[in-house]
Scaffold this motif. Structure first.
Motif, mmCIF file in Angstrom:
data_model
loop_
_atom_site.group_PDB
_atom_site.id
_atom_site.type_symbol
_atom_site.label_atom_id
_atom_site.label_comp_id
_atom_site.label_asym_id
_atom_site.label_seq_id
_atom_site.Cartn_x
_atom_site.Cartn_y
_atom_site.Cartn_z
ATOM 1 N N VAL A 1 0.847 -1.201 0.000
ATOM 2 C CA VAL A 1 0.000 0.000 0.000
ATOM 3 C C VAL A 1 0.878 1.246 0.000
ATOM 4 O O VAL A 1 0.664 2.179 -0.783
ATOM 5 C CB VAL A 1 -0.968 -0.005 1.205
ATOM 6 N N ALA A 2 1.888 1.267 0.869
ATOM 7 C CA ALA A 2 2.783 2.434 0.951
ATOM 8 C C ALA A 2 3.460 2.690 -0.386
ATOM 9 O O ALA A 2 3.502 3.836 -0.863
ATOM 10 C CB ALA A 2 3.831 2.216 2.041
ATOM 11 N N ILE A 3 3.983 1.645 -1.004
ATOM 12 C CA ILE A 3 4.717 1.817 -2.262
ATOM 13 C C ILE A 3 3.787 2.311 -3.365
ATOM 14 O O ILE A 3 4.131 3.234 -4.108
ATOM 15 C CB ILE A 3 5.451 0.523 -2.651
ATOM 16 N N VAL A 4 2.600 1.729 -3.463
ATOM 17 C CA VAL A 4 1.657 2.164 -4.505
ATOM 18 C C VAL A 4 1.295 3.634 -4.312
ATOM 19 O O VAL A 4 1.324 4.425 -5.264
ATOM 20 C CB VAL A 4 0.381 1.277 -4.513
ATOM 21 N N VAL A 5 0.982 4.028 -3.077
ATOM 22 C CA VAL A 5 0.586 5.412 -2.814
ATOM 23 C C VAL A 5 1.747 6.361 -3.106
ATOM 24 O O VAL A 5 1.553 7.427 -3.706
ATOM 25 C CB VAL A 5 0.073 5.560 -1.364
ATOM 26 N N LEU A 6 2.960 5.971 -2.716
ATOM 27 C CA LEU A 6 4.118 6.848 -2.958
ATOM 28 C C LEU A 6 4.498 6.900 -4.432
ATOM 29 O O LEU A 6 4.980 7.933 -4.912
ATOM 30 C CB LEU A 6 5.301 6.397 -2.097
ATOM 31 N N LEU A 7 4.301 5.815 -5.156
ATOM 32 C CA LEU A 7 4.538 5.854 -6.609
ATOM 33 C C LEU A 7 3.495 6.739 -7.285
ATOM 34 O O LEU A 7 3.813 7.517 -8.171
ATOM 35 C CB LEU A 7 4.489 4.447 -7.211
ATOM 36 N N LEU A 8 2.251 6.620 -6.856
ATOM 37 C CA LEU A 8 1.167 7.396 -7.456
ATOM 38 C C LEU A 8 1.395 8.892 -7.252
ATOM 39 O O LEU A 8 1.301 9.662 -8.207
ATOM 40 C CB LEU A 8 -0.166 6.966 -6.856
ATOM 41 N N HIS A 9 1.668 9.297 -6.035
ATOM 42 C CA HIS A 9 2.091 10.669 -5.727
ATOM 43 C C HIS A 9 1.163 11.723 -6.337
ATOM 44 O O HIS A 9 1.597 12.755 -6.838
ATOM 45 C CB HIS A 9 3.528 10.878 -6.225
ATOM 46 N N VAL A 10 -0.119 11.416 -6.320
ATOM 47 C CA VAL A 10 -1.114 12.335 -6.885
ATOM 48 C C VAL A 10 -2.234 12.478 -5.867
ATOM 49 O O VAL A 10 -2.695 11.494 -5.300
ATOM 50 C CB VAL A 10 -1.701 11.766 -8.205
ATOM 51 N N ASP A 11 -2.672 13.698 -5.627
ATOM 52 C CA ASP A 11 -3.791 13.936 -4.720
ATOM 53 C C ASP A 11 -5.080 13.989 -5.537
ATOM 54 O O ASP A 11 -5.333 14.948 -6.262
ATOM 55 C CB ASP A 11 -3.597 15.233 -3.939
ATOM 56 N N PHE A 12 -5.894 12.941 -5.407
ATOM 57 C CA PHE A 12 -7.148 12.875 -6.144
ATOM 58 C C PHE A 12 -8.276 13.594 -5.422
ATOM 59 O O PHE A 12 -9.172 14.146 -6.036
ATOM 60 C CB PHE A 12 -7.572 11.418 -6.360
ATOM 61 N N ILE A 13 -8.219 13.562 -4.104
ATOM 62 C CA ILE A 13 -9.279 14.149 -3.303
ATOM 63 C C ILE A 13 -8.723 15.389 -2.606
ATOM 64 O O ILE A 13 -7.746 15.287 -1.855
ATOM 65 C CB ILE A 13 -9.803 13.129 -2.267
ATOM 66 N N PRO A 14 -9.316 16.548 -2.853
ATOM 67 C CA PRO A 14 -8.813 17.775 -2.205
ATOM 68 C C PRO A 14 -8.793 17.619 -0.684
ATOM 69 O O PRO A 14 -9.714 17.088 -0.086
ATOM 70 C CB PRO A 14 -9.815 18.845 -2.643
ATOM 71 N N GLY A 15 -7.699 18.081 -0.085
ATOM 72 C CA GLY A 15 -7.574 18.031 1.363
ATOM 73 C C GLY A 15 -6.964 16.745 1.895
ATOM 74 O O GLY A 15 -6.703 16.630 3.084
ATOM 75 N N ILE A 16 -6.770 15.751 1.033
ATOM 76 C CA ILE A 16 -6.159 14.488 1.459
ATOM 77 C C ILE A 16 -4.777 14.406 0.820
ATOM 78 O O ILE A 16 -4.643 14.365 -0.399
ATOM 79 C CB ILE A 16 -7.024 13.274 1.073
ATOM 80 N N ASP A 17 -3.769 14.427 1.670
ATOM 81 C CA ASP A 17 -2.378 14.419 1.227
ATOM 82 C C ASP A 17 -1.883 12.978 1.091
ATOM 83 O O ASP A 17 -1.475 12.356 2.078
ATOM 84 C CB ASP A 17 -1.528 15.203 2.237
ATOM 85 N N LEU A 18 -1.924 12.443 -0.120
ATOM 86 C CA LEU A 18 -1.515 11.058 -0.343
ATOM 87 C C LEU A 18 -0.040 10.835 -0.041
ATOM 88 O O LEU A 18 0.340 9.754 0.417
ATOM 89 C CB LEU A 18 -1.823 10.625 -1.780
ATOM 90 N N ALA A 19 0.805 11.835 -0.278
ATOM 91 C CA ALA A 19 2.230 11.676 0.029
ATOM 92 C C ALA A 19 2.419 11.451 1.521
ATOM 93 O O ALA A 19 3.205 10.593 1.941
ATOM 94 C CB ALA A 19 3.016 12.901 -0.444
#
Length: 190
Positions: A139-157
């Motif tokens: 999960v961590a690797i996928v989220v860090l590879l994605l590195h895109v905020d899809f939902i305003p206010g939610i910091d995926l990084a």
């Protein structure tokens, strides 16, 4: 080497490693950074899914083999190590967290090999905590590879960094578990 679908899926996971890395080195006029992130995360996700699927099929179809049991964890370790090194290079993961995770993988792989030579491999069989650790890493690797905020206010990084920190903690915990299980063999006391 047995040739069956589970083994081919494991080989496919190994082949996907340079694909994940390669998309981040494509020129921007070939693939914009946003799409590099998306493509890298999707390829890694597909590889992670094959990790679950190859084991499931091997057990379901009774196609387990010594070679598959060897290759599957090697593919997993290569995939995670390559992705973590890439994330450190991209500035998305701390090197010390990557070093903990990669160091644990090397240590436990060596421990499993040594225990297998002693005929005591059951002492370091995969545990539930190891599976939770793997899920947190993926999960961590996928989220860090994605590195895109899809939902305003939610910091995926930030979420990815927190997941990686949790994965590192679980990594240390699972390493302690495996070392405790192997302790009688390590010390010569049973």
């Amino acid at each position: 080497m047995p040739v069956n679908l589970p083994t081919l899926l494991t080989w496919a996971r190994i082949v996907m490693i340079p694909l994940v890395l390669g998309v981040f080195y494509l020129p921007e006029h070939w693939l914009a950074p946003l799409w590099q992130n998306v493509a890298g995360a999707l390829i890694f996700t597909l590889a992670a899914i094959t990790d679950w699927f190859d084991g499931y099929l091997a057990r379901k179809w009774n196609q387990t083999s010594a070679f598959g049991a060897f290759l599957d964890p090697v593919a997993d370790k290569l995939m995670v190590a390559a992705a973590l090194i890439l994330l450190v290079q991209l500035g998305r993961a701390d090197a010390w967290l990557a070093a903990i995770i990669i160091g644990r993988e090397i240590t436990i792989s060596a421990l499993r090999e040594w225990m297998a030579q002693l005929g005591a491999s059951k002492g370091v069989a995969v545990s539930f905590i190891g599976k939770v650790k793997t899920a947190a890493q993926m999960v961590a690797i996928v989220v860090l590879l994605l590195h895109v905020d899809f939902i305003p206010g939610i910091d995926l990084a930030w979420i990815g960094s927190c997941c990686l920190f949790v994965a590192a903690l679980l990594t240390l915990w699972s390493m302690g578990y495996y070392l405790r299980m192997a302790w009688p063999e390590l010390t010569g006391r049973k």
